[in-house]
Design a protein around this motif. Structure first.
Motif: not given
Length: 451
Positions: A4-5, A66, A73, A441
């Motif tokens: 996802k990152h 995220s 966060e 983040t």
């Protein structure tokens, strides 16, 4: 989580590429971004105010944030007033919405009522609630009473109002004209507020003076601020604050502005002009057992009493010097900061905070800009190892034009923060948990202000 990152930076790059392509197309038919001098949000709010007869102003931010499991966060900072560089480092949701109405009584006299509620991460509160009366003295001076603040100067990139007062019940007079030598504000405050009715166990009071906009040189103005705090403090002492601020427009080159601020305070007065670290109190209701009576007689003889416990807080001797620049030159805009602050609590160690950083924007299309922010911060405490924290953010932003200050602004960002062992140990309960030394983040955020 890693997958996802990885997708988010790719999305940022794709959006940047789309912006560049749009810029190439827009140049053939549209004016360049720097040619748009007006702030469309301000123009719109002005029309609404004129149409409704009301006054609207406010600020808001929020979005999707995220981070890795167990990581914050946002909020990566060593704790100094000038050390939380906010782009891609907030991780919260906040709204303040001001609404007011002025009533014309004729002969130049008018009165007004103003209210500003707030919502921070779902918790509501009240920032301002006051009345005003103007025209009584035949000039710009305005009387007011209630809960009000005067925010005079901030450094936006660290979300800090470095010159302000208020946030408490009080009364005063604003904008007293001084015959071409600026204007004067005078205010008296207690330590109570709408949200904290019992926030004044020491009977603390404060007087603030603000001599604003004193002409000094072409495009240059000086503001002098002062404050005195008194009370029956369980710990610490009365205090005072003094500040000097010089703002120079078109510093060295057109479009570059420079602000220099020198501040000092003592006791329970803050550098900015507010109260500092006041004693706090908590009240509980319970049973008071008379001497010699056992449990069997408690309900019959023991009265209910109120107990108030005061928690003493230390005052401090504080000093601050900072220089901030902001600019908009063509497609480039930004703000930079260098600051140094010392805080020595009463009978405590001295803490020294250093901050250096900045944010720049560059318009790549009519409604698209690239943002980058980098900063380094240090904290040194007597007889303790020095803490360091570095932070960087890149983002793509969309707004009505590409001026640095134009809002609303919709951002897609990636942030990287890193710190040394001393900073991690000092913040083991937050970002330094489990011996962490860095964090990444990602987020999507929208920020807006209107007046």
């Amino acid at each position: 989580m890693r997958t996802k990152h990885r997708r988010l930076p790719v999305a940022v790059m794709l959006l940047a590429g789309l912006g560049v392509q749009a810029h190439a197309q827009a140049q053939q038919t549209d004016e360049p971004p720097q040619a748009e001098a007006k702030d469309p949000t301000k123009e719109f709010v002005k029309k609404i105010n004129e149409a409704t007869g009301l006054e609207f102003w406010g600020y808001g931010r929020g979005g999707f944030y995220s981070a890795g499991k167990g990581r914050l966060e946002g909020g990566y900072s060593l704790g100094g007033d000038l050390q939380k560089y906010r782009l891609g480092n907030e991780g919260d949701n906040y709204l303040e919405f001001g609404i007011g109405k002025k009533f014309d009584l004729g002969n130049g006299i008018h009165w007004g009522v103003f209210y500003m509620p707030t919502i921070y991460n779902g918790k509501s509160g009240t920032a301002q609630a006051y009345f005003s009366l103007g025209g009584i003295f035949g000039n710009t001076a305005t009387l007011w009473a209630g809960q009000r603040y005067r925010r005079i100067q901030d450094v936006h990139i660290v979300d800090k109002w470095v010159v302000e007062d208020g946030d408490n019940f009080g009364a005063g007079i604003d904008d007293i004209p001084l015959g071409g030598l600026g204007r004067l504000n005078v205010a008296l405050h207690t330590a109570d507020s709408v949200d904290n009715k019992n926030g004044n166990p020491n009977n603390a009071k404060r007087i603030n003076l603000q001599w604003r906009d004193i002409p000094t040189n072409p495009d240059g103005k000086l503001t002098v601020t002062g404050g005195l705090v008194s009370g029956d403090f369980a710990k610490g002492r009365d205090g005072g604050a003094l500040g000097l601020m010089h703002i120079q427009k078109n510093f060295l080159v057109p479009g570059l502005n420079n602000t220099v601020i020198l501040q000092a305070s003592s006791g329970h007065a803050s550098l900015s002009g507010k109260f500092y670290n006041l004693d706090s109190s908590s009240t509980t209701t319970g049973l008071l057992l008379p001497p010699g009576f056992g449990v069997d007689n408690m309900l019959l003889f023991a009265p209910l009493v109120e107990r108030t416990v005061v928690t003493p807080q230390a005052g401090a001797r504080q000093r601050r010097i900072l220089d901030s620049v902001d600019f908009q030159i063509g497609r480039f805009g930004g703000q930079g900061l260098i600051g140094y602050q010392t805080t020595r609590a009463d009978n405590g160690p001295e803490v020294k905070d250093f901050s250096l950083g900045g944010r720049v924007s560059y318009g790549i299309a009519r409604y698209t800009k690239l943002l980058a922010e980098v900063a380094t911060t240090r904290r040194s405490t007597d007889n303790q190892p020095r803490q360091t924290l570095n932070k960087g953010t890149i983002a793509v932003a969309f707004s009505p034009d590409t001026n640095f200050w134009t809002r609303p602004e919709f951002r897609i960002y990636a942030t990287r923060a890193g710190w040394n062992k001393a900073a991690g140990d000092a913040n083991a309960a937050s970002f330094g948990a489990n011996g962490r030394r860095s964090a990444t983040t990602f987020g999507v955020q929208m920020e807006a202000w209107w007046e």
